[in-house]
Design a protein around this motif. Structure first.
Motif, PDB file in Angstrom:
ATOM      1  N   HIS A 113       0.789  -1.230   0.000  1.00 43.61           N
ATOM      2  CA  HIS A 113       0.000   0.000   0.000  1.00 43.61           C
ATOM      3  C   HIS A 113       0.826   1.288   0.000  1.00 43.61           C
ATOM      4  O   HIS A 113       0.283   2.349  -0.284  1.00 43.61           O
ATOM      5  CB  HIS A 113      -0.971   0.005   1.181  1.00 43.61           C
ATOM      6  CG  HIS A 113      -2.006  -1.058   1.056  1.00 43.61           C
ATOM      7  ND1 HIS A 113      -2.990  -1.050   0.098  1.00 43.61           N
ATOM      8  CD2 HIS A 113      -2.179  -2.212   1.745  1.00 43.61           C
ATOM      9  CE1 HIS A 113      -3.738  -2.120   0.211  1.00 43.61           C
ATOM     10  NE2 HIS A 113      -3.271  -2.850   1.206  1.00 43.61           N
ATOM     11  N   SER A 114       2.105   1.184   0.321  1.00 41.66           N
ATOM     12  CA  SER A 114       2.906   2.415   0.344  1.00 41.66           C
ATOM     13  C   SER A 114       4.119   2.371  -0.577  1.00 41.66           C
ATOM     14  O   SER A 114       4.727   3.404  -0.833  1.00 41.66           O
ATOM     15  CB  SER A 114       3.385   2.702   1.777  1.00 41.66           C
ATOM     16  OG  SER A 114       4.395   1.782   2.160  1.00 41.66           O
ATOM     17  N   GLY A 115       4.482   1.170  -1.034  1.00 46.78           N
ATOM     18  CA  GLY A 115       5.678   1.045  -1.856  1.00 46.78           C
ATOM     19  C   GLY A 115       6.958   1.120  -1.046  1.00 46.78           C
ATOM     20  O   GLY A 115       8.048   1.234  -1.591  1.00 46.78           O
ATOM     21  N   SER A 116       6.832   1.043   0.286  1.00 45.68           N
ATOM     22  CA  SER A 116       7.987   1.162   1.167  1.00 45.68           C
ATOM     23  C   SER A 116       7.914   0.117   2.271  1.00 45.68           C
ATOM     24  O   SER A 116       6.832  -0.319   2.653  1.00 45.68           O
ATOM     25  CB  SER A 116       8.003   2.565   1.796  1.00 45.68           C
ATOM     26  OG  SER A 116       9.008   2.664   2.779  1.00 45.68           O
ATOM     27  N   ARG A 117       9.062  -0.257   2.792  1.00 44.58           N
ATOM     28  CA  ARG A 117       9.105  -1.168   3.943  1.00 44.58           C
ATOM     29  C   ARG A 117       9.122  -0.388   5.254  1.00 44.58           C
ATOM     30  O   ARG A 117       9.095  -0.962   6.326  1.00 44.58           O
ATOM     31  CB  ARG A 117      10.341  -2.067   3.859  1.00 44.58           C
ATOM     32  CG  ARG A 117      10.273  -3.036   2.711  1.00 44.58           C
ATOM     33  CD  ARG A 117      11.415  -4.034   2.766  1.00 44.58           C
ATOM     34  NE  ARG A 117      11.395  -4.917   1.634  1.00 44.58           N
ATOM     35  CZ  ARG A 117      10.608  -5.978   1.512  1.00 44.58           C
ATOM     36  NH1 ARG A 117       9.756  -6.273   2.457  1.00 44.58           N
ATOM     37  NH2 ARG A 117      10.659  -6.738   0.430  1.00 44.58           N
ATOM     38  N   HIS A 118       9.162   0.928   5.155  1.00 49.34           N
ATOM     39  CA  HIS A 118       9.233   1.809   6.321  1.00 49.34           C
ATOM     40  C   HIS A 118       7.865   2.463   6.530  1.00 49.34           C
ATOM     41  O   HIS A 118       7.298   3.022   5.595  1.00 49.34           O
ATOM     42  CB  HIS A 118      10.317   2.871   6.084  1.00 49.34           C
ATOM     43  CG  HIS A 118      10.414   3.884   7.161  1.00 49.34           C
ATOM     44  ND1 HIS A 118      10.897   3.587   8.417  1.00 49.34           N
ATOM     45  CD2 HIS A 118      10.090   5.196   7.181  1.00 49.34           C
ATOM     46  CE1 HIS A 118      10.867   4.682   9.160  1.00 49.34           C
ATOM     47  NE2 HIS A 118      10.378   5.665   8.429  1.00 49.34           N
ATOM     48  N   PHE A 119       7.334   2.369   7.753  1.00 50.85           N
ATOM     49  CA  PHE A 119       6.034   2.977   8.069  1.00 50.85           C
ATOM     50  C   PHE A 119       6.184   4.493   8.032  1.00 50.85           C
ATOM     51  O   PHE A 119       6.811   5.095   8.905  1.00 50.85           O
ATOM     52  CB  PHE A 119       5.574   2.518   9.462  1.00 50.85           C
ATOM     53  CG  PHE A 119       4.208   3.021   9.840  1.00 50.85           C
ATOM     54  CD1 PHE A 119       3.074   2.474   9.278  1.00 50.85           C
ATOM     55  CD2 PHE A 119       4.065   4.041  10.761  1.00 50.85           C
ATOM     56  CE1 PHE A 119       1.804   2.929   9.632  1.00 50.85           C
ATOM     57  CE2 PHE A 119       2.807   4.508  11.128  1.00 50.85           C
ATOM     58  CZ  PHE A 119       1.672   3.948  10.554  1.00 50.85           C
ATOM     59  N   ASP A 120       5.656   5.098   6.991  1.00 54.04           N
ATOM     60  CA  ASP A 120       5.765   6.540   6.783  1.00 54.04           C
ATOM     61  C   ASP A 120       4.460   7.045   6.163  1.00 54.04           C
ATOM     62  O   ASP A 120       4.392   7.351   4.972  1.00 54.04           O
ATOM     63  CB  ASP A 120       6.951   6.853   5.872  1.00 54.04           C
ATOM     64  CG  ASP A 120       7.221   8.342   5.746  1.00 54.04           C
ATOM     65  OD1 ASP A 120       6.613   9.138   6.502  1.00 54.04           O
ATOM     66  OD2 ASP A 120       8.035   8.707   4.876  1.00 54.04           O
ATOM     67  N   ALA A 131      -6.822   2.029   2.058  1.00 58.28           N
ATOM     68  CA  ALA A 131      -6.678   0.600   1.761  1.00 58.28           C
ATOM     69  C   ALA A 131      -5.775  -0.077   2.789  1.00 58.28           C
ATOM     70  O   ALA A 131      -6.056  -1.200   3.229  1.00 58.28           O
ATOM     71  CB  ALA A 131      -6.124   0.413   0.345  1.00 58.28           C
ATOM     72  N   PHE A 132      -4.716   0.593   3.177  1.00 59.54           N
ATOM     73  CA  PHE A 132      -3.793   0.058   4.180  1.00 59.54           C
ATOM     74  C   PHE A 132      -4.517  -0.184   5.502  1.00 59.54           C
ATOM     75  O   PHE A 132      -4.424  -1.259   6.088  1.00 59.54           O
ATOM     76  CB  PHE A 132      -2.631   1.040   4.370  1.00 59.54           C
ATOM     77  CG  PHE A 132      -1.712   0.704   5.507  1.00 59.54           C
ATOM     78  CD1 PHE A 132      -0.776  -0.312   5.394  1.00 59.54           C
ATOM     79  CD2 PHE A 132      -1.787   1.407   6.697  1.00 59.54           C
ATOM     80  CE1 PHE A 132       0.072  -0.626   6.451  1.00 59.54           C
ATOM     81  CE2 PHE A 132      -0.938   1.114   7.757  1.00 59.54           C
ATOM     82  CZ  PHE A 132      -0.009   0.089   7.628  1.00 59.54           C
TER      83      PHE A 132
END
Length: 145
Positions: A113-120, A131-132
């Motif tokens: 949902h964000s394209g990142s592995r970091h919660f940002d 959606a996330f």
């Protein structure tokens, strides 16, 4: 009556600890129940991502209170929409600590949902955040069933 879902992100004050979140959850759950507000709050990496659902005036009043709460800074509304069905109806306040038990499944949801592995969440669009949060809620429901 107009029911809305408001999703926002903010930065947490640096000295907030888990016991602070328990206090937030207890207070918010009671207040939200009285105001017929439902929602979910994710916390991780010093950031909040929250969805609030309820009657438009009640949700707006709560968001304005949050935006002036000293435990938050850099509040950003990611989306506001009128809804006919609540996504988080069973929770007056559900807190998900993203730092706690980061599993492969959670990482997959975040990456999806964000394209990142970091919660940002500040870098998510409103659609991504919505959606996330729905998928995180589904995972949380499985844990409690």
């Amino acid at each position: 009556m107009h029911t809305i879902r408001l999703i926002y992100t903010s930065d947490a004050r640096e000295d907030l600890r888990y016991r602070d979140f328990i206090t937030i959850m207890d207070t918010a759950a009671e207040t939200n129940r009285e105001r017929a507000i439902t929602g979910i709050l994710c916390y991780g990496g010093g950031q909040f991502l929250q969805a609030l659902e309820g009657e438009r005036l009640a949700v707006n009043a709560l968001y304005h209170h949050i935006a002036t709460d000293p435990r938050h800074s850099n509040c950003q509304v990611l989306s506001v929409e009128e809804i006919s069905t609540r996504d988080f109806a069973e929770w007056s306040m559900k807190i998900v600590d993203w730092n706690d038990a980061v599993t492969a499944a959670r990482q997959t949801v975040l990456l999806k949902h964000s394209g990142s592995r970091h919660f940002d969440p500040a870098n998510m669009s409103g659609q991504q955040a919505s959606a996330f949060l729905r998928e995180v809620a589904a995972m949380e429901r499985l844990l409690t069933d």
